[in-house]
Design a protein around this motif. Structure first.
Motif, PDB file in Angstrom:
ATOM      1  N   ASN A   1     -29.711 -36.760  -7.746  1.00  0.00           N
ATOM      2  CA  ASN A   1     -29.981 -35.484  -7.080  1.00  0.00           C
ATOM      3  C   ASN A   1     -30.018 -34.369  -8.118  1.00  0.00           C
ATOM      4  OD1 ASN A   1     -29.982 -36.554  -4.467  1.00  0.00           O
ATOM      5  ND2 ASN A   1     -27.767 -36.343  -4.296  1.00  0.00           N
ATOM      6  N   LEU A   2     -30.761 -33.306  -7.798  1.00  0.00           N
ATOM      7  CA  LEU A   2     -30.770 -32.128  -8.671  1.00  0.00           C
ATOM      8  C   LEU A   2     -29.404 -31.452  -8.594  1.00  0.00           C
ATOM      9  CD1 LEU A   2     -34.187 -30.489  -7.717  1.00  0.00           C
ATOM     10  CD2 LEU A   2     -33.619 -31.597  -9.867  1.00  0.00           C
ATOM     11  N   SER A   3     -28.935 -30.942  -9.713  1.00  0.00           N
ATOM     12  CA  SER A   3     -27.693 -30.165  -9.660  1.00  0.00           C
ATOM     13  C   SER A   3     -28.039 -28.768  -9.160  1.00  0.00           C
ATOM     14  CB  SER A   3     -27.022 -30.120 -11.028  1.00  0.00           C
ATOM     15  OG  SER A   3     -27.858 -29.470 -11.954  1.00  0.00           O
ATOM     16  N   GLU A   4     -27.222 -28.252  -8.253  1.00  0.00           N
ATOM     17  CA  GLU A   4     -27.495 -26.970  -7.622  1.00  0.00           C
ATOM     18  C   GLU A   4     -26.410 -25.968  -7.980  1.00  0.00           C
ATOM     19  OE1 GLU A   4     -28.279 -27.432  -3.369  1.00  0.00           O
ATOM     20  OE2 GLU A   4     -28.589 -29.566  -3.755  1.00  0.00           O
ATOM     21  N   THR A   5     -26.800 -24.715  -8.142  1.00  0.00           N
ATOM     22  CA  THR A   5     -25.880 -23.619  -8.394  1.00  0.00           C
ATOM     23  C   THR A   5     -26.171 -22.535  -7.362  1.00  0.00           C
ATOM     24  OG1 THR A   5     -25.939 -24.090 -10.755  1.00  0.00           O
ATOM     25  CG2 THR A   5     -25.088 -21.944 -10.105  1.00  0.00           C
ATOM     26  N   ALA A   6     -25.144 -22.055  -6.704  1.00  0.00           N
ATOM     27  CA  ALA A   6     -25.335 -21.025  -5.678  1.00  0.00           C
ATOM     28  C   ALA A   6     -25.637 -19.695  -6.352  1.00  0.00           C
ATOM     29  CB  ALA A   6     -24.101 -20.912  -4.799  1.00  0.00           C
ATOM     30  N   LYS A   7     -26.921 -19.432  -6.573  1.00  0.00           N
ATOM     31  CA  LYS A   7     -27.324 -18.161  -7.174  1.00  0.00           C
ATOM     32  C   LYS A   7     -28.714 -17.816  -6.676  1.00  0.00           C
ATOM     33  CE  LYS A   7     -29.533 -19.410 -11.541  1.00  0.00           C
ATOM     34  NZ  LYS A   7     -29.572 -19.163 -12.958  1.00  0.00           N
ATOM     35  N   TRP A   8     -28.976 -16.539  -6.648  1.00  0.00           N
ATOM     36  CA  TRP A   8     -30.297 -16.097  -6.223  1.00  0.00           C
ATOM     37  C   TRP A   8     -31.240 -16.144  -7.418  1.00  0.00           C
ATOM     38  CZ3 TRP A   8     -32.642 -15.916  -1.865  1.00  0.00           C
ATOM     39  CH2 TRP A   8     -33.894 -15.296  -1.791  1.00  0.00           C
ATOM     40  N   GLU A   9     -32.318 -16.869  -7.277  1.00  0.00           N
ATOM     41  CA  GLU A   9     -33.344 -16.960  -8.314  1.00  0.00           C
ATOM     42  C   GLU A   9     -34.379 -15.869  -8.026  1.00  0.00           C
ATOM     43  OE1 GLU A   9     -33.346 -18.966 -10.867  1.00  0.00           O
ATOM     44  OE2 GLU A   9     -31.966 -20.571 -10.319  1.00  0.00           O
ATOM     45  N   ASP A  10     -34.653 -15.025  -9.016  1.00  0.00           N
ATOM     46  CA  ASP A  10     -35.597 -13.924  -8.823  1.00  0.00           C
ATOM     47  C   ASP A  10     -37.037 -14.400  -8.663  1.00  0.00           C
ATOM     48  OD1 ASP A  10     -33.723 -11.872  -8.837  1.00  0.00           O
ATOM     49  OD2 ASP A  10     -33.727 -11.779 -11.026  1.00  0.00           O
ATOM     50  N   GLY A  11     -37.360 -15.515  -9.196  1.00  0.00           N
ATOM     51  CA  GLY A  11     -38.717 -16.041  -9.078  1.00  0.00           C
ATOM     52  C   GLY A  11     -38.671 -17.549  -9.035  1.00  0.00           C
TER      53      GLY A  11
ATOM     54  N   ALA B   1     -46.127 -33.144 -16.999  1.00  0.00           N
ATOM     55  CA  ALA B   1     -45.518 -33.786 -15.828  1.00  0.00           C
ATOM     56  C   ALA B   1     -44.308 -34.585 -16.262  1.00  0.00           C
ATOM     57  CB  ALA B   1     -46.538 -34.664 -15.126  1.00  0.00           C
ATOM     58  N   LEU B   2     -43.280 -33.860 -16.704  1.00  0.00           N
ATOM     59  CA  LEU B   2     -42.048 -34.504 -17.157  1.00  0.00           C
ATOM     60  C   LEU B   2     -40.964 -34.287 -16.121  1.00  0.00           C
ATOM     61  CD1 LEU B   2     -42.080 -33.327 -20.884  1.00  0.00           C
ATOM     62  CD2 LEU B   2     -42.727 -35.568 -19.986  1.00  0.00           C
ATOM     63  N   GLY B   3     -40.289 -35.345 -15.771  1.00  0.00           N
ATOM     64  CA  GLY B   3     -39.192 -35.258 -14.817  1.00  0.00           C
ATOM     65  C   GLY B   3     -37.868 -35.105 -15.534  1.00  0.00           C
ATOM     66  N   GLY B   4     -36.818 -35.507 -14.874  1.00  0.00           N
ATOM     67  CA  GLY B   4     -35.490 -35.399 -15.455  1.00  0.00           C
ATOM     68  C   GLY B   4     -34.834 -34.086 -15.077  1.00  0.00           C
ATOM     69  N   ALA B   5     -33.556 -33.951 -15.416  1.00  0.00           N
ATOM     70  CA  ALA B   5     -32.754 -32.785 -15.010  1.00  0.00           C
ATOM     71  C   ALA B   5     -33.374 -31.470 -15.453  1.00  0.00           C
ATOM     72  CB  ALA B   5     -31.341 -32.899 -15.554  1.00  0.00           C
ATOM     73  N   ASP B   6     -33.905 -31.412 -16.667  1.00  0.00           N
ATOM     74  CA  ASP B   6     -34.492 -30.169 -17.172  1.00  0.00           C
ATOM     75  C   ASP B   6     -36.007 -30.227 -17.262  1.00  0.00           C
ATOM     76  OD1 ASP B   6     -32.006 -28.877 -17.501  1.00  0.00           O
ATOM     77  OD2 ASP B   6     -31.687 -29.976 -19.389  1.00  0.00           O
ATOM     78  N   GLY B   7     -36.621 -31.238 -16.664  1.00  0.00           N
ATOM     79  CA  GLY B   7     -38.074 -31.380 -16.736  1.00  0.00           C
ATOM     80  C   GLY B   7     -38.784 -30.304 -15.930  1.00  0.00           C
ATOM     81  N   PRO B   8     -39.949 -29.882 -16.391  1.00  0.00           N
ATOM     82  CA  PRO B   8     -40.704 -28.828 -15.708  1.00  0.00           C
ATOM     83  C   PRO B   8     -41.031 -29.146 -14.249  1.00  0.00           C
ATOM     84  CG  PRO B   8     -41.714 -29.363 -17.842  1.00  0.00           C
ATOM     85  CD  PRO B   8     -40.618 -30.351 -17.606  1.00  0.00           C
ATOM     86  N   VAL B   9     -41.219 -30.407 -13.936  1.00  0.00           N
ATOM     87  CA  VAL B   9     -41.538 -30.782 -12.562  1.00  0.00           C
ATOM     88  C   VAL B   9     -40.375 -30.467 -11.620  1.00  0.00           C
ATOM     89  CG1 VAL B   9     -42.107 -32.737 -11.056  1.00  0.00           C
ATOM     90  CG2 VAL B   9     -43.192 -32.538 -13.269  1.00  0.00           C
ATOM     91  N   ASN B  10     -39.168 -30.454 -12.127  1.00  0.00           N
ATOM     92  CA  ASN B  10     -37.991 -30.193 -11.287  1.00  0.00           C
ATOM     93  C   ASN B  10     -37.514 -28.741 -11.320  1.00  0.00           C
ATOM     94  OD1 ASN B  10     -37.611 -32.753 -10.185  1.00  0.00           O
ATOM     95  ND2 ASN B  10     -36.695 -33.477 -12.086  1.00  0.00           N
TER      96      ASN B  10
END
Length: 145
Positions: free
Chosen positions: A3-13, A23-32
């Motif tokens: 699962n993606l790690s989630e942080t309770a914060k408001w993302e401005d964009g 098209a790279l996946g993974g925790a820090d991949g652009p697709v995610n």
């Protein structure tokens, strides 16, 4: 599958995947990136909703709902016209059924200085207005309870 790690914060964009984005996946991949940003917003909004729900529940107290709580503490009011009857008193009927209420009275025309002291005697379903000056004329009342 992780699962993606989630942080309770408001993302401005929210990141937009472009045709040139790898098209790279993974925790820090652009697709995610965009899904993670949306998940962060979701967690943030969930925290805010939980806080509001707790505040509403606390405000409702033992009444069970805010509406029921308001109805329990709501002051009702009645008003109307009556005629002062001097020291004899003017009785005004109502249907409150108890004596835990306040009555405000005022003449609705000039008294010519004849009003004197005013006394209100409350009863369960009426109140009587007396005045020591002997004024007999138009008045207005308001009952709150």
């Amino acid at each position: 599958m992780a699962n993606l790690s989630e942080t309770a914060k408001w993302e401005d964009g929210i990141f937009q995947i472009e045709t040139t984005t790898p098209a790279l996946g993974g925790a820090d991949g652009p697709v995610n990136t965009a899904p993670r940003q949306l998940a962060n917003r979701t967690q943030y909004l969930k925290q805010q909703t939980d806080k509001l729900n707790s505040a509403v529940t606390a405000a409702a107290g033992s009444a069970g709902s805010i509406d029921a709580r308001f109805k329990a503490v709501e002051k009702t009011s009645a008003m109307g016209d009556f005629t002062y009857n001097g020291m004899t008193g003017a009785t005004v009927p109502h249907s409150i059924g108890h004596t835990n209420y306040s009555v405000y009275v005022t003449p609705s025309k000039t008294t010519g200085g004849d009003l004197g002291d005013v006394y209100v005697d409350r009863a369960k379903n009426s109140f009587t207005v007396y005045n020591s000056g002997g004024y007999t004329g138009a008045g207005r009342y308001q009952i709150t309870h």
